[in-house]
Scaffold this motif. Structure first.
Motif, PDB file in Angstrom:
ATOM      1  N   UNK A   1       0.665  -1.110   0.006  1.00 58.62           N
ATOM      2  CA  UNK A   1      -0.129   0.034   0.180  1.00 58.62           C
ATOM      3  C   UNK A   1       0.941   1.185   0.074  1.00 58.62           C
ATOM      4  N   UNK A   2       2.195   1.247   0.420  1.00 57.29           N
ATOM      5  CA  UNK A   2       3.068   2.396   0.367  1.00 57.29           C
ATOM      6  C   UNK A   2       3.018   3.257  -0.807  1.00 57.29           C
ATOM      7  N   UNK A   3       3.039   2.707  -1.978  1.00 58.45           N
ATOM      8  CA  UNK A   3       2.924   3.824  -3.345  1.00 58.45           C
ATOM      9  C   UNK A   3       1.689   4.308  -3.334  1.00 58.45           C
TER      10      UNK A   3
ATOM     11  N   UNK B   1      -0.752   9.733  -2.699  1.00 56.94           N
ATOM     12  CA  UNK B   1      -1.650  10.608  -1.952  1.00 56.94           C
ATOM     13  C   UNK B   1      -0.921  11.764  -1.235  1.00 56.94           C
ATOM     14  N   UNK B   2       0.286  11.366  -0.634  1.00 57.86           N
ATOM     15  CA  UNK B   2       1.038  12.458   0.126  1.00 57.86           C
ATOM     16  C   UNK B   2       1.509  13.412  -0.976  1.00 57.86           C
ATOM     17  N   UNK B   3       2.016  13.127  -1.992  1.00 56.98           N
ATOM     18  CA  UNK B   3       2.576  13.913  -3.138  1.00 56.98           C
ATOM     19  C   UNK B   3       1.484  14.614  -3.567  1.00 56.98           C
ATOM     20  N   UNK B   4       0.182  14.236  -3.783  1.00 53.74           N
ATOM     21  CA  UNK B   4      -0.832  14.953  -4.436  1.00 53.74           C
ATOM     22  C   UNK B   4      -1.441  16.125  -3.385  1.00 53.74           C
ATOM     23  N   UNK B   5      -1.298  15.922  -2.065  1.00 50.99           N
ATOM     24  CA  UNK B   5      -1.616  17.086  -0.977  1.00 50.99           C
ATOM     25  C   UNK B   5      -0.392  17.992  -0.997  1.00 50.99           C
ATOM     26  N   UNK B   6       0.833  17.721  -1.093  1.00 49.89           N
ATOM     27  CA  UNK B   6       1.835  18.628  -1.080  1.00 49.89           C
ATOM     28  C   UNK B   6       2.076  19.397  -2.335  1.00 49.89           C
ATOM     29  N   UNK B   7       1.809  18.668  -3.430  1.00 47.50           N
ATOM     30  CA  UNK B   7       1.951  19.394  -4.700  1.00 47.50           C
ATOM     31  C   UNK B   7       0.714  20.472  -4.848  1.00 47.50           C
ATOM     32  N   UNK B   8      -0.345  20.068  -4.564  1.00 50.85           N
ATOM     33  CA  UNK B   8      -1.667  21.237  -4.260  1.00 50.85           C
ATOM     34  C   UNK B   8      -1.261  22.064  -3.444  1.00 50.85           C
ATOM     35  N   UNK B   9      -0.695  22.009  -2.212  1.00 47.02           N
ATOM     36  CA  UNK B   9      -0.428  22.842  -1.252  1.00 47.02           C
ATOM     37  C   UNK B   9       0.494  23.959  -1.846  1.00 47.02           C
ATOM     38  N   UNK B  10       1.649  23.433  -2.678  1.00 47.56           N
ATOM     39  CA  UNK B  10       2.762  24.171  -2.970  1.00 47.56           C
ATOM     40  C   UNK B  10       2.535  25.098  -4.460  1.00 47.56           C
ATOM     41  N   UNK B  11       1.531  24.504  -4.964  1.00 43.15           N
ATOM     42  CA  UNK B  11       1.137  25.258  -6.428  1.00 43.15           C
ATOM     43  C   UNK B  11      -0.129  25.972  -6.389  1.00 43.15           C
ATOM     44  N   UNK B  12      -1.032  25.771  -5.322  1.00 44.02           N
ATOM     45  CA  UNK B  12      -2.375  26.605  -4.977  1.00 44.02           C
ATOM     46  C   UNK B  12      -3.205  25.996  -5.922  1.00 44.02           C
ATOM     47  N   UNK B  13      -3.080  24.717  -6.508  1.00 44.58           N
ATOM     48  CA  UNK B  13      -3.888  23.879  -7.226  1.00 44.58           C
ATOM     49  C   UNK B  13      -4.958  23.352  -6.461  1.00 44.58           C
ATOM     50  N   UNK B  14      -6.119  23.139  -6.916  1.00 46.04           N
ATOM     51  CA  UNK B  14      -7.291  22.133  -6.086  1.00 46.04           C
ATOM     52  C   UNK B  14      -6.839  21.021  -6.309  1.00 46.04           C
ATOM     53  N   UNK B  15      -7.252  19.876  -5.308  1.00 43.27           N
ATOM     54  CA  UNK B  15      -7.213  18.499  -5.470  1.00 43.27           C
ATOM     55  C   UNK B  15      -7.663  17.845  -6.757  1.00 43.27           C
TER      56      UNK B  15
ATOM     57  N   UNK C   1     -10.053   1.669  -5.193  1.00 44.03           N
ATOM     58  CA  UNK C   1      -8.601   1.009  -5.729  1.00 44.03           C
ATOM     59  C   UNK C   1      -8.141   1.563  -7.117  1.00 44.03           C
ATOM     60  N   UNK C   2      -6.926   1.041  -7.205  1.00 48.21           N
ATOM     61  CA  UNK C   2      -6.224   1.789  -8.461  1.00 48.21           C
ATOM     62  C   UNK C   2      -5.161   0.692  -8.657  1.00 48.21           C
ATOM     63  N   UNK C   3      -4.777   0.457 -10.195  1.00 47.97           N
ATOM     64  CA  UNK C   3      -3.911  -0.264 -10.460  1.00 47.97           C
ATOM     65  C   UNK C   3      -2.451   0.136 -10.174  1.00 47.97           C
ATOM     66  N   UNK C   4      -1.495  -0.898 -10.318  1.00 47.13           N
ATOM     67  CA  UNK C   4      -0.157  -0.712  -9.814  1.00 47.13           C
ATOM     68  C   UNK C   4       0.265   0.190 -11.108  1.00 47.13           C
ATOM     69  N   UNK C   5       0.194  -0.075 -12.228  1.00 44.37           N
ATOM     70  CA  UNK C   5       0.575   0.782 -13.316  1.00 44.37           C
ATOM     71  C   UNK C   5       0.216   2.234 -13.159  1.00 44.37           C
ATOM     72  N   UNK C   6      -1.035   2.272 -12.954  1.00 46.64           N
ATOM     73  CA  UNK C   6      -1.560   3.966 -12.714  1.00 46.64           C
ATOM     74  C   UNK C   6      -0.891   4.693 -11.385  1.00 46.64           C
TER      75      UNK C   6
END
Length: 109
Positions: free
Chosen positions: A29-31, A36-50, A72-77
């Protein structure tokens, strides 16, 4: 064939995942947690909505929300999403600690 004999769902520790309660922990589950952690940080730093980040990274504006709600989501995605963040990470912003950064070959390679 059981590829992960050491991972038995009944025996794994349950840990909180942002927006999801009582999710069984697995190293597999770590990936997703990292995405999700990267999405949160990216949104915070760019000012974009989730939803905008979700559209850019996963081609679906509601996908990150769905994942936080237990979808759920596939590994490749997931791998494609992690690679997208690595390629588009803002200059001057530290990559989140504890999240392995995917290797991107140089364009000349």
């Amino acid at each position: 064939m059981d590829y992960y004999p050491h991972l038995r769902l009944a025996e794994v520790e349950r840990v909180p995942l942002t927006g999801v309660e009582n999710v069984p922990y697995s190293p597999l589950m770590e990936p997703l947690t990292n995405l999700l952690a990267l999405a949160t940080a990216y949104a915070a730093h760019t000012g974009l909505s989730e939803s905008t980040v979700s559209r850019l990274v996963l081609k679906n504006g509601s996908r990150l929300r769905e994942l936080r709600e237990g979808g759920d989501i596939g590994v490749r995605r997931v791998d494609a999403g992690l690679t997208w963040f690595s390629a588009h990470w803002p200059d001057g912003v530290d990559w989140p600690a504890g999240v392995p950064r995917p290797y991107l070959p140089s364009k000349g390679t």
